[in-house]
Motif scaffolding. Structure first.
Motif, short mmCIF file in Angstrom:
data_model
loop_
_atom_site.label_atom_id
_atom_site.label_comp_id
_atom_site.label_asym_id
_atom_site.label_seq_id
_atom_site.Cartn_x
_atom_site.Cartn_y
_atom_site.Cartn_z
N ALA A 55 0.84 -1.21 0.00
CA ALA A 55 0.00 0.00 0.00
C ALA A 55 0.87 1.26 0.00
N ALA A 56 1.95 1.23 0.78
CA ALA A 56 2.86 2.38 0.81
C ALA A 56 3.49 2.60 -0.55
N GLN A 57 3.89 1.52 -1.20
CA GLN A 57 4.49 1.65 -2.53
C GLN A 57 3.47 2.17 -3.54
N ALA A 58 2.25 1.70 -3.45
CA ALA A 58 1.20 2.16 -4.37
C ALA A 58 0.92 3.64 -4.16
N TYR A 59 0.91 4.07 -2.91
CA TYR A 59 0.69 5.50 -2.61
C TYR A 59 1.80 6.35 -3.23
N ALA A 60 3.06 5.92 -3.04
CA ALA A 60 4.20 6.67 -3.59
C ALA A 60 4.10 6.74 -5.12
N ARG A 61 3.68 5.64 -5.74
CA ARG A 61 3.56 5.56 -7.19
C ARG A 61 2.45 6.48 -7.69
N ALA A 62 1.29 6.44 -7.04
CA ALA A 62 0.14 7.23 -7.49
C ALA A 62 0.39 8.73 -7.35
N ASN A 63 1.15 9.13 -6.33
CA ASN A 63 1.36 10.56 -6.06
C ASN A 63 2.71 11.07 -6.58
N GLY A 64 3.40 10.22 -7.31
CA GLY A 64 4.66 10.67 -7.93
C GLY A 64 5.68 11.16 -6.94
N LEU A 65 5.79 10.47 -5.81
CA LEU A 65 6.74 10.92 -4.81
C LEU A 65 8.18 10.83 -5.32
N ASP A 66 8.49 9.78 -6.09
CA ASP A 66 9.80 9.67 -6.71
C ASP A 66 9.69 10.26 -8.11
N LYS A 67 10.61 11.19 -8.43
CA LYS A 67 10.43 11.90 -9.70
C LYS A 67 11.77 12.38 -10.27
N PHE A 68 11.73 12.67 -11.58
CA PHE A 68 12.90 13.22 -12.25
C PHE A 68 13.01 14.72 -11.95
N ILE A 69 14.21 15.15 -11.63
CA ILE A 69 14.50 16.58 -11.50
C ILE A 69 15.13 17.07 -12.80
N ILE A 70 15.99 16.23 -13.36
CA ILE A 70 16.54 16.47 -14.71
C ILE A 70 16.26 15.20 -15.51
N ASN A 71 15.61 15.35 -16.66
CA ASN A 71 15.12 14.18 -17.39
C ASN A 71 15.44 14.30 -18.88
N PRO A 72 16.71 14.04 -19.27
CA PRO A 72 17.06 14.13 -20.70
C PRO A 72 16.41 12.99 -21.49
N LYS A 73 16.25 13.22 -22.78
CA LYS A 73 15.62 12.18 -23.62
C LYS A 73 16.50 10.94 -23.68
N LYS A 74 17.80 11.15 -23.86
CA LYS A 74 18.73 10.01 -23.87
C LYS A 74 19.51 10.04 -22.57
N LYS A 75 19.30 9.02 -21.77
CA LYS A 75 19.94 8.98 -20.45
C LYS A 75 21.13 8.03 -20.49
N ARG A 76 22.31 8.58 -20.12
CA ARG A 76 23.52 7.74 -20.07
C ARG A 76 23.88 7.41 -18.61
N ILE A 77 23.67 8.38 -17.73
CA ILE A 77 23.86 8.17 -16.29
C ILE A 77 22.68 8.80 -15.57
N ALA A 78 22.11 8.07 -14.63
CA ALA A 78 21.03 8.63 -13.82
C ALA A 78 21.49 8.66 -12.36
N LEU A 79 21.56 9.87 -11.81
CA LEU A 79 21.88 10.02 -10.40
C LEU A 79 20.60 9.77 -9.60
N VAL A 80 20.65 8.85 -8.66
CA VAL A 80 19.52 8.57 -7.78
C VAL A 80 19.92 8.98 -6.37
N ALA A 81 19.17 9.88 -5.78
CA ALA A 81 19.55 10.39 -4.45
C ALA A 81 18.30 10.75 -3.66
#
Length: 961
Positions: A55-81
């Motif tokens: 349920a906690a994971q579904a809530y985070a997914r529905a409300n977009g709690l995890d999101k891109f701050i910088i979102n290039p079309k072609k991603k070579r490295i993604a910083l996750v923090a």
């Protein structure tokens, strides 16, 4: 550990952020997710794993709690923090010059995780499908990183990106698992990951300055400002143990006793105070220890430690330090209803063997206090005797030391919640010998040095004094109690229209640009308002609709120790990535204390030849001065360390404390004065109006703070005018006493004049005869009088002008002390003199030393009579001259003269330095009574050693050297 305690930020609230979405891809159980009656543990566990976490994971997914701050079309490295690590990562990008558009060119994405556990897996899988590498940035151990690896474990190898973080794909370390992350560490790691993708030399060049500064972090300054007890802190007295005993430390401000030479060792976690002794006691010949235990810790869990000690039947005395506040973290009240009587009754019920209550106000309990039978109530002056008694009792005993926290007293007095006694202490600095016994007795930072023509003396900093009065226990007749009246406001502060006219042409300051976030580091001493500056600036920025954050390093209360405040201001909150200033990241440094500014951690924030530094050159003493009379701040070395980094053109120095105190009457105005100075210089990105409004909203000492801010602006505009207005007036001879001689002739002339007043012209001529002889020998050897002449001129005088009863009386009644009183206090005052007259004073039953007592104003009349009798000095009618101390003082004069006359015939280039050292030995003879006699003993020993060296044959002297 991380160096911050409190942080704040100004943010823009978004009402839409409070509109939550209910997940549509989660089937809610009919009974819901909550616990219910009766709910067996196995069922609870099943619901947790199969329903609540999804349920906690579904809530985070529905409300977009995890999101891109910088979102290039072609991603070579993604910083996750996440959290602070995310802020540090964004600051690292800024430090590298990687803008959003540049990141998109590089294929560098930034994915911010909000829910760190359980990690929302669908978003991670989607990210993994779009990038070549996931670079996880997080504090300490790999927590998010391990979850990502678990989520992607079953993804086909050709579709699974590299997951790096604590190590790279080959297991080589990238980010540390210990201490903490910083933008610099992240930037270094990111450069390594970008090397295969882009030209990284521009990034490395930008980091070169930061790396240079990063090496400074953690390196000590020329002098370390250690935290110390506040002036008047109860722990100055309560943590002392008798000779032959030791104490164990615990959690609280009293922990600082560990570096105060008080035989206090080790410390434990909260609630473990004294418990190590349970294991140690059977394996040592030591019979007893004391354990310090704060009242807040006692209420929290300390009683359990006492209970364990009773059960183990060990010999220990718990000193429960009842100071009525959780002082270490800001003066909060102790949770719950806790009184001294409550504690006594509680430990009595536990079965302790004895209970003593020690207080600075033992009379307040009266006969109605409901203490357990057998409880002893004593004055704090009897603490040593009480502790000696307790250490002889078998089993666990209790000493409750009852005295309110000095900082809390100060707060309550300001707010009218506690009586502020009309009683202060002043030192007649001409009577003071600079022996330091007052510092030994009180451990108080409000006893400050004052350099005078006749040596280093002591004075009371009335602005910081918390009226504990322990300093009067120092064996010295220079301490006078002043009853009634109040501190006199300086003349400069009373000028009104005159001042306005002097500064009518002062322009409005230029407002610093906010093209990029502005970073201010404030460095200072705990308890002087450093944190207030951060709060004022943050509120001023908030009032101007700008973004602002603050971070204050104030752990352990830091009273008397180093405190720093990090302030960041930007056009919008979103422009600020980190709260803490990054390495070489300070735009401006407000150095309210030069020792803290010169500390390696503070220096690391200065960008070479770019950061503007405003430095207060006031020599605020550290705790070391309370025990080392010779301790001095190496000003040139400290300023040099700062100037070498920021560049001389970027460094402004001013004696802010002295000027601010003279203008406002309170040294606490110093930091606000510094802020005004910086504002007028154009170093602050805020208008004066916003700052003044923030001062009003703060609500504390509004008038004084606004006045100090204005004076700081005026000082930046015309320092000479401000210094002239601030110059003390009306001190007359006392100010001349503090002025140092400019040459040898002036040194000698002033002492001849002083000895004439001390006794007569004939006495002064005896002094002059020896000085002339030394000067002639010096001139014959060196071509002019040198260090030997200066030493003899100063220290032969010192011995001849010994402060007997006649001289002390003269120094109280020649008008200078009364002028000092008039300059310091307003209103009707009464005086009490703290003296130990040899013919009247009682002696301590243990040490045999004379004990001081308080005498009324009639003493001045006696002093006037005594001063007129100075002609009896050294005659058969001198009743004081028969004491051991006076006979010794007279003997020293003759012995010194004989020693110098013995040296002069054999004086040469080889033994000149030894002769100067010999002539300077009296510098270390200070104080009165038993204090002076101890110093004499050490000085005579050193004199004998030097004379022996001077008598050696030339070859032996060479070998000895």
């Amino acid at each position: 550990i991380s160096d911050f305690a409190d942080s704040s930020a100004s943010v823009f609230s978004d009402p839409s952020a409070l509109q939550f979405k209910t997940p549509v891809d989660f089937n809610m159980p009919p009974e819901g997710l909550n616990i219910r009656w009766y709910d067996p543990p196995v069922v609870q566990e099943e619901r947790l794993v199969t329903q609540k976490l999804p349920a906690a994971q579904a809530y985070a997914r529905a409300n977009g709690l995890d999101k891109f701050i910088i979102n290039p079309k072609k991603k070579r490295i993604a910083l996750v923090a996440t959290g602070k690590a995310f802020m540090d990562a964004m600051q690292a990008l800024e430090d590298l010059g990687i803008t959003k558009s540049r990141a998109e060119e590089l294929g560098l994405a930034v994915y911010k995780v909000t829910l760190v556990w359980p990690l929302e897996s669908e978003g991670i899988r989607k990210l993994a499908a779009e990038t070549d590498e996931i670079f996880v940035i997080e504090e300490k151990r790999a927590f998010v990183e391990e979850q990502i690896k678990k989520i992607l474990f079953h993804v086909d190898a050709d579709k699974r990106p590299r997951v790096t973080g604590k190590t790279d794909e080959k297991g080589v370390p990238l980010l540390p698992e210990t201490y903490e992350l910083s933008p610099a560490l992240i930037a270094d790691a990111l450069i390594k990951r970008l090397k295969p993708l882009a030209e990284v030399k521009p990034f490395e060049d930008r980091m070169a300055v930061i790396h240079k500064n990063f090496d400074l972090k953690g390196k000590p300054s020329p002098v370390v400002r250690m935290p110390w007890y506040c002036s008047g802190c109860p722990h100055n007295t309560s943590t002392v143990v008798p000779e032959g005993s030791r104490a164990l430390a615990g959690i609280g401000c009293h922990y600082m006793a560990m570096w105060m030479d008080r035989r206090t060792y080790m410390f434990t976690q909260m609630g473990g105070e004294g418990v190590p002794w349970i294991g140690q006691a059977p394996f040592t010949k030591e019979k007893h220890v004391f354990s310090n235990l704060g009242d807040g810790t006692y209420f929290h869990s300390g009683l359990l430690a006492i209970r364990a000690s009773i059960a183990a039947n060990i010999n220990i005395t718990y000193k429960i330090l009842y100071n009525d506040a959780v002082a270490m973290t800001g003066g909060q009240h102790v949770d719950g209803q806790l009184s001294v009587v409550d504690i006594a009754r509680q430990v009595d019920a536990e079965g302790v063997k004895a209970i003593y209550v020690v207080s600075d106000e033992p009379w307040k309990y009266g006969n109605s206090a409901n203490f357990p039978a057998g409880t002893h109530i004593c004055h704090r002056d009897d603490l040593n005797e009480v502790q000696k008694t307790l250490r002889e009792i078998e089993g666990t005993t209790i000493l409750i030391y009852d005295q309110t926290c000095a900082a809390e007293k100060r707060r309550r007095r300001k707010r009218g919640l506690m009586e502020d006694p009309a009683k202060r202490i002043i030192i007649n600095e001409r009577v003071c010998e600079g022996c330091g016994d007052c510092g030994e007795k009180s451990n108080c930072l409000s006893i400050a040095p004052v350099e005078t023509e006749f040596g280093r003396k002591r004075q009371i900093d009335q602005s910081s004094c918390n009226k504990d009065y322990s300093c009067v226990k120092g064996f010295c007749p220079s301490f006078v109690t002043v009853l009634g009246g109040g501190l006199k406001k300086p003349e400069g502060a009373k000028l009104g229209d005159e001042v306005e006219a002097l500064f009518k042409d002062m322009p409005e300051p230029d407002i610093a640009s906010l093209d990029e976030p502005f970073s201010i580091l404030v460095t200072g001493v705990g308890g002087t308002g450093v944190v207030t500056i951060g709060a004022i600036l943050a509120m001023a920025a908030h009032l101007e609709d700008k973004g602002a954050t603050t971070m204050d390093q104030t752990g352990l209360a830091q009273k008397g120790g180093a405190v720093t405040s990090h302030i960041r201001i930007a056009k919008t909150p979103e422009d600020i990535h980190t709260v803490r200033l990054s390495t070489a990241g300070a735009t401006v440094v407000l150095g309210c204390d030069m020792l803290v500014t010169a500390d390696g951690t503070s220096l690391s924030k200065i960008h070479p030849n770019k950061t503007k530094v405003i430095l207060n050159t006031h020599k605020a003493q550290t705790g070391a001065f309370t025990h080392d009379t010779e301790w001095k701040i190496p000003t040139d070395k400290v300023i040099g360390a700062i100037a070498s980094l920021c560049g001389k053109d970027n460094l402004s120095t001013l004696e802010a404390t002295q000027i601010a105190t003279q203008l406002t009457g309170n040294s606490i105005a110093t930091n606000m004065f510094m802020l005004g100075y910086a504002c007028q210089k154009g170093y602050i990105p805020l208008t004066p109006e916003a700052i003044l409004r923030a001062i009003e909203l703060n609500g504390a000492s509004v008038k004084m703070n606004k006045q100090a801010f204005l004076w700081g602006r005026r000082a930046a505009y015309d320092m000479e005018k401000v210094e002239e207005i601030a110059r003390p007036r009306g001190m007359g001879d006392l100010e001349r006493h503090r002025e140092l001689s400019k040459n040898a002739d002036e040194v000698i002339a002033r002492r001849i004049l002083s000895l004439t007043g001390y006794q007569n012209d004939a006495y002064a001529q005896k002094y002059k005869a020896l000085v002339d002889a030394v000067s002639a020998a010096d001139e014959k050897l060196n071509g002019k009088p040198g260090k030997l002449t200066d030493a003899v001129a100063r220290y032969y005088y010192k011995l001849m002008a010994y402060k007997d009863e006649y001289e002390v009386a003269r120094l109280y009644t020649d008008g200078q002390f009364l002028a000092q009183l008039k300059q310091t206090f307003d209103g009707k005052t009464r005086l009490r003199f703290n003296l130990a007259p040899p013919l009247l004073a009682k002696r301590d039953k243990d040490t045999g030393e004379l004990k001081k007592a308080e005498y009324g104003a009639w003493v001045l009349t006696a002093f006037r009579l005594l001063a007129k009798l100075k002609g009896l000095r050294g005659t058969a009618l001198d009743i004081f001259g028969y004491s051991e101390e006076r006979r010794t003082e007279r003997r020293l004069i003759g012995e010194y003269k004989a020693a110098i006359e013995k040296v002069l015939p054999v004086l040469n280039k080889d033994n000149y330095a030894l002769a100067v050292e010999l002539a300077s030995v009296p510098e270390h003879i200070r104080g009165y009574g038993h204090v002076k006699l101890k110093h004499i003993e050490a000085a005579k020993k050193r004199e004998a050693e030097l004379l022996e060296k001077l008598d050696m044959p030339a070859e032996e002297k060479k070998q000895a050297a």
